[in-house]
Design a protein around this motif. Structure first.
Motif, PDB file in Angstrom:
ATOM      1  N   PRO A 186      39.373  43.915  75.171  1.00 25.71           N
ATOM      2  CA  PRO A 186      40.461  43.820  74.194  1.00 25.71           C
ATOM      3  C   PRO A 186      39.933  43.664  72.762  1.00 25.71           C
ATOM      4  N   TYR A 187      40.623  44.279  71.837  1.00 25.97           N
ATOM      5  CA  TYR A 187      40.326  44.077  70.418  1.00 25.97           C
ATOM      6  C   TYR A 187      41.658  43.984  69.683  1.00 25.97           C
ATOM      7  N   TYR A 188      41.641  43.372  68.540  1.00 26.94           N
ATOM      8  CA  TYR A 188      42.871  43.094  67.803  1.00 26.94           C
ATOM      9  C   TYR A 188      42.686  43.517  66.351  1.00 26.94           C
ATOM     10  N   VAL A 189      43.725  44.114  65.772  1.00 21.98           N
ATOM     11  CA  VAL A 189      43.678  44.583  64.394  1.00 21.98           C
ATOM     12  C   VAL A 189      44.793  43.905  63.611  1.00 21.98           C
ATOM     13  N   VAL A 190      44.410  43.263  62.517  1.00 18.83           N
ATOM     14  CA  VAL A 190      45.354  42.482  61.721  1.00 18.83           C
ATOM     15  C   VAL A 190      45.264  42.917  60.263  1.00 18.83           C
ATOM     16  N   GLY A 191      46.383  43.140  59.614  1.00 20.51           N
ATOM     17  CA  GLY A 191      46.405  43.484  58.197  1.00 20.51           C
ATOM     18  C   GLY A 191      46.401  42.234  57.333  1.00 20.51           C
ATOM     19  N   VAL A 192      45.587  42.248  56.280  1.00 25.44           N
ATOM     20  CA  VAL A 192      45.505  41.101  55.367  1.00 25.44           C
ATOM     21  C   VAL A 192      45.637  41.606  53.931  1.00 25.44           C
ATOM     22  N   PRO A 193      46.870  41.745  53.435  1.00 29.57           N
ATOM     23  CA  PRO A 193      47.039  42.198  52.052  1.00 29.57           C
ATOM     24  C   PRO A 193      46.652  41.100  51.058  1.00 29.57           C
ATOM     25  N   GLY A 194      45.977  41.491  50.010  1.00 28.26           N
ATOM     26  CA  GLY A 194      45.581  40.531  48.986  1.00 28.26           C
ATOM     27  C   GLY A 194      44.280  40.936  48.326  1.00 28.26           C
ATOM     28  N   SER A 195      43.997  40.343  47.180  1.00 29.46           N
ATOM     29  CA  SER A 195      42.769  40.642  46.449  1.00 29.46           C
ATOM     30  C   SER A 195      41.592  39.884  47.032  1.00 29.46           C
ATOM     31  N   PHE A 196      40.441  40.574  47.189  1.00 21.29           N
ATOM     32  CA  PHE A 196      39.263  39.864  47.678  1.00 21.29           C
ATOM     33  C   PHE A 196      38.600  39.045  46.569  1.00 21.29           C
ATOM     34  N   TYR A 197      39.239  38.975  45.406  1.00 15.76           N
ATOM     35  CA  TYR A 197      38.807  38.029  44.383  1.00 15.76           C
ATOM     36  C   TYR A 197      39.573  36.717  44.490  1.00 15.76           C
ATOM     37  N   GLY A 198      40.236  36.548  45.626  1.00 15.46           N
ATOM     38  CA  GLY A 198      40.868  35.280  45.998  1.00 15.46           C
ATOM     39  C   GLY A 198      40.532  34.997  47.453  1.00 15.46           C
ATOM     40  N   ARG A 199      40.853  33.790  47.930  1.00 13.84           N
ATOM     41  CA  ARG A 199      40.626  33.476  49.334  1.00 13.84           C
ATOM     42  C   ARG A 199      41.555  34.303  50.199  1.00 13.84           C
ATOM     43  N   LEU A 200      41.022  34.785  51.330  1.00 18.02           N
ATOM     44  CA  LEU A 200      41.785  35.645  52.224  1.00 18.02           C
ATOM     45  C   LEU A 200      41.936  35.068  53.614  1.00 18.02           C
ATOM     46  N   LEU A 201      40.922  34.332  54.098  1.00 15.14           N
ATOM     47  CA  LEU A 201      40.852  33.948  55.503  1.00 15.14           C
ATOM     48  C   LEU A 201      40.404  32.490  55.637  1.00 15.14           C
ATOM     49  N   PRO A 202      40.651  31.885  56.813  1.00 16.66           N
ATOM     50  CA  PRO A 202      40.297  30.470  57.006  1.00 16.66           C
ATOM     51  C   PRO A 202      38.795  30.227  56.851  1.00 16.66           C
ATOM     52  N   GLU A 203      38.466  29.003  56.560  1.00 15.96           N
ATOM     53  CA  GLU A 203      37.083  28.609  56.346  1.00 15.96           C
ATOM     54  C   GLU A 203      36.232  28.825  57.601  1.00 15.96           C
ATOM     55  N   GLU A 204      35.069  29.423  57.408  1.00 14.85           N
ATOM     56  CA  GLU A 204      34.097  29.684  58.473  1.00 14.85           C
ATOM     57  C   GLU A 204      34.748  30.312  59.718  1.00 14.85           C
ATOM     58  N   SER A 205      35.530  31.372  59.459  1.00 13.38           N
ATOM     59  CA  SER A 205      36.232  32.047  60.562  1.00 13.38           C
ATOM     60  C   SER A 205      35.706  33.447  60.827  1.00 13.38           C
ATOM     61  N   ILE A 206      34.828  33.963  59.956  1.00 16.45           N
ATOM     62  CA  ILE A 206      34.392  35.360  60.030  1.00 16.45           C
ATOM     63  C   ILE A 206      32.904  35.431  60.353  1.00 16.45           C
ATOM     64  N   HIS A 207      32.569  36.344  61.267  1.00 15.79           N
ATOM     65  CA  HIS A 207      31.158  36.551  61.609  1.00 15.79           C
ATOM     66  C   HIS A 207      30.512  37.665  60.789  1.00 15.79           C
ATOM     67  N   PHE A 208      31.305  38.685  60.494  1.00 22.31           N
ATOM     68  CA  PHE A 208      30.745  39.855  59.812  1.00 22.31           C
ATOM     69  C   PHE A 208      31.766  40.407  58.827  1.00 22.31           C
ATOM     70  N   VAL A 209      31.304  40.664  57.601  1.00 19.23           N
ATOM     71  CA  VAL A 209      32.152  41.272  56.567  1.00 19.23           C
ATOM     72  C   VAL A 209      31.583  42.628  56.193  1.00 19.23           C
ATOM     73  N   HIS A 210      32.469  43.605  56.134  1.00 20.37           N
ATOM     74  CA  HIS A 210      32.103  44.958  55.719  1.00 20.37           C
ATOM     75  C   HIS A 210      32.966  45.344  54.531  1.00 20.37           C
ATOM     76  N   SER A 211      32.354  46.019  53.551  1.00 19.88           N
ATOM     77  CA  SER A 211      33.132  46.533  52.419  1.00 19.88           C
ATOM     78  C   SER A 211      32.468  47.800  51.916  1.00 19.88           C
ATOM     79  N   SER A 212      33.233  48.877  51.847  1.00 17.72           N
ATOM     80  CA  SER A 212      32.680  50.159  51.413  1.00 17.72           C
ATOM     81  C   SER A 212      33.529  50.758  50.303  1.00 17.72           C
ATOM     82  N   TYR A 213      32.874  51.119  49.211  1.00 20.47           N
ATOM     83  CA  TYR A 213      33.514  51.773  48.064  1.00 20.47           C
ATOM     84  C   TYR A 213      34.694  50.965  47.509  1.00 20.47           C
TER      85      TYR A 213
END
Length: 372
Positions: free
Chosen positions: A127-154
Motif C-alpha cells: 500500500p502507498y498513500y498520496v496526500v496533497g499539501v497546498p502551501g508555500s515551502f517557505y513556511g512550515r508544511l508538515l509535522p516535526e520530524e515526520s519526513i524521511h525523504f524530501v524531493h524537489s525538482s525545478y
C-alpha cells in the motif's frame, strides 16, 4: 505581486499546458535519477527494518512529472527490498505546491496510476498513500520530524516574493525595461536578488530541518548558472529575450511601458557555490553529493553541441516550455489578451538568438543529509 497566489504552471492538458510542455523538466529528472535512487537506497538501508517511509515532493506541479517522482522512489524501494529479502514498507507521499496548482488533475489521474502500479508490482505490491499539501515551502508544511525523504525538482529557483529594493525612494521602479537581472540593471537590483535568494534558501533549509527526521535526506534539482557573477547567468539571456518581446509590444502601443517597468520576476538562478555556502552556513544539513549539468533550451534537441538544426523550430519549442510556466503570472499582470502576441514575439527572439549562440540551461542536483 503576491507570489503565493498567482504562481502556478498552466493547468489542464491543453496545447499550452505544463502537462504537455514539461519535457525539459522530465529530462532534468532523468539526469538526477541516479542521485535520487542512491539517496533513497542509502536512507532505507540505514532505517530498515521499517514498516513505513514518508516522502515529500515539494513543488510537485501537475502532469506526468508528478508521477515520475513517485514511480522512481517506489521502484528503488522495491528494488532494495528485493535485494535485501525484506518486506516492502508502506509509503506515504506528500505532494506540495502553491494553492493555485492544478491538484485536481493529479488526483483525477491517481486511480489510473494505482491500477498500473498494481499490475506492474503484482505480488510485490504494498500500500502507498498520496496526500496533497497546498502551501508555500517557505513556511512550515508538515509535522516535526515526520519526513524521511524530501524531493524537489525545478522549484527552488522561485523566490518567496519579488525582491525588495527594486524601487527608488520615490517608489519608482529602478529595473526599468527589464524583468530580471540584466546588463542594464543597476547594482542595487542584483544585490536585492542575491539577498532575497539567501534569505529564502536559508529559510527553506531551516524549516525542512524541523520536518525531516535525523539522518533523513533531501535531493534538490534546480535551475542555476555556471558563473559565480549573477550577471553571467544563462537564464538572464532567456528572460532578457522575453523582456525584449514585451518592449516591442510597448513600442506598438499594445502594452503600457509602466506595466513592463513595474514587473520583475520572483526568480533567481544561483551558482552551485552559493548553494554550498548557504548549506554550510545554515548548518542543519551536510552535502552528500552534487552534480551540475546542462540542457538545451529546446527540450527536443538532444545534441549538446553548438549547432542548431532549425532555429525557428527550436525557438518555438523553447517558447512553449517557458509559456507553460510563465503565462499565469504574466497574464495576471499584463492581461490574457496579449499572451499570444507576446509569446509569438518571444519565439522569434529565441530563434534569432539560437542562430548566433546555442545558450543552454545550467542545472544542479544536490543531495543533503540532515545532521544528527
Amino acid at each position: 505581486m503576491e507570489v503565493a497566489k498567482i504562481l502556478h504552471m498552466v493547468g489542464g492538458v491543453g496545447e499550452t499546458s505544463y502537462a504537455l510542455n514539461s519535457t525539459l523538466q522530465k529530462k532534468a529528472m532523468h539526469i538526477a535519477k541516479p542521485i535520487v535512487q542512491q539517496s533513497i537506497s542509502q536512507l532505507y538501508c540505514k532505517l530498515q527494518p521499517t514498516e513505513s517511509l514518508t516522502i515529500a515532493d515539494l513543488g510537485c506541479s501537475c502532469g506526468p512529472t508528478t508521477f515520475i517522482t513517485i514511480s522512481e522512489i517506489m521502484d528503488e524501494i522495491y528494488e532494495v527490498c528485493h535485494r535485501l529479502s525484506c518486506q516492502v514498507p508502506e509509503l506515504t507521499f506528500f505532494l506540495n505546491d502553491l494553492p493555485g496548482n492544478d491538484f485536481n488533475s493529479i488526483f483525477k489521474y491517481l486511480p489510473t496510476y494505482d491500477k498500473m502500479v498494481k499490475k506492474e508490482k503484482g505480488s510485490k505490491y504494498a500500500p502507498y498513500y498520496v496526500v496533497g499539501v497546498p502551501g508555500s515551502f517557505y513556511g512550515r508544511l508538515l509535522p516535526e520530524e515526520s519526513i524521511h525523504f524530501v524531493h524537489s525538482s525545478y522549484s527552488l529557483h522561485w523566490l518567496s516574493q519579488v525582491p525588495r529594493g527594486l524601487e527608488d525612494d520615490s517608489g519608482a521602479p529602478v529595473n526599468r525595461g527589464n524583468i530580471y537581472i540584466d546588463d542594464t540593471s543597476p547594482p542595487a537590483v542584483i544585490k536585492s536578488y542575491v539577498a532575497q535568494f539567501k534569505q529564502d534558501f536559508s529559510t527553506f533549509l531551516s524549516l525542512r530541518s524541523k520536518e525531516i527526521v535525523s539522518g533523513g535526506q533531501m535531493v534538490i534539482t534546480s535551475l542555476g548558472r555556471s558563473d559565480v557573477d549573477p550577471l553571467g547567468g544563462e537564464v538572464n539571456c532567456l528572460y532578457g529575450l522575453l523582456a525584449k518581446a514585451l518592449n516591442s509590444l510597448v513600442s506598438e502601443g499594445v502594452v503600457d511601458k509602466e506595466k513592463v517597468d513595474a514587473f520583475d520576476l520572483p526568480l533567481y538562478a544561483p551558482a552551485i557555490e552559493e548553494v554550498k555556502e548557504l548549506v554550510q552556513n545554515e548548518g542543519s544539513f551536510e552535502f552528500y553529493q552534487a552534480k551540475v549539468f546542462e540542457l538545451n533550451w529546446d527540450p527536443f534537441d538532444d545534441q549538446m553541441d553548438d549547432f542548431v538544426a532549425d532555429s525557428f523550430v527550436s525557438g518555438e519549442n523553447a517558447m512553449k516550455t517557458i509559456r507553460a510556466v510563465m503565462e499565469p503570472m504574466l497574464a495576471n499582470h499584463f492581461g490574457g489578451a496579449v499572451m499570444d502576441a507576446l509569446f509569438s514575439r518571444y519565439a522569434m527572439n529565441v530563434a534569432e538568438h539560437l542562430k548566433k549562440e546555442k545558450t543552454k540551461y545550467v542545472n544542479f542536483t544536490v543531495a543533503l543529509t540532515k545532521r544528527g
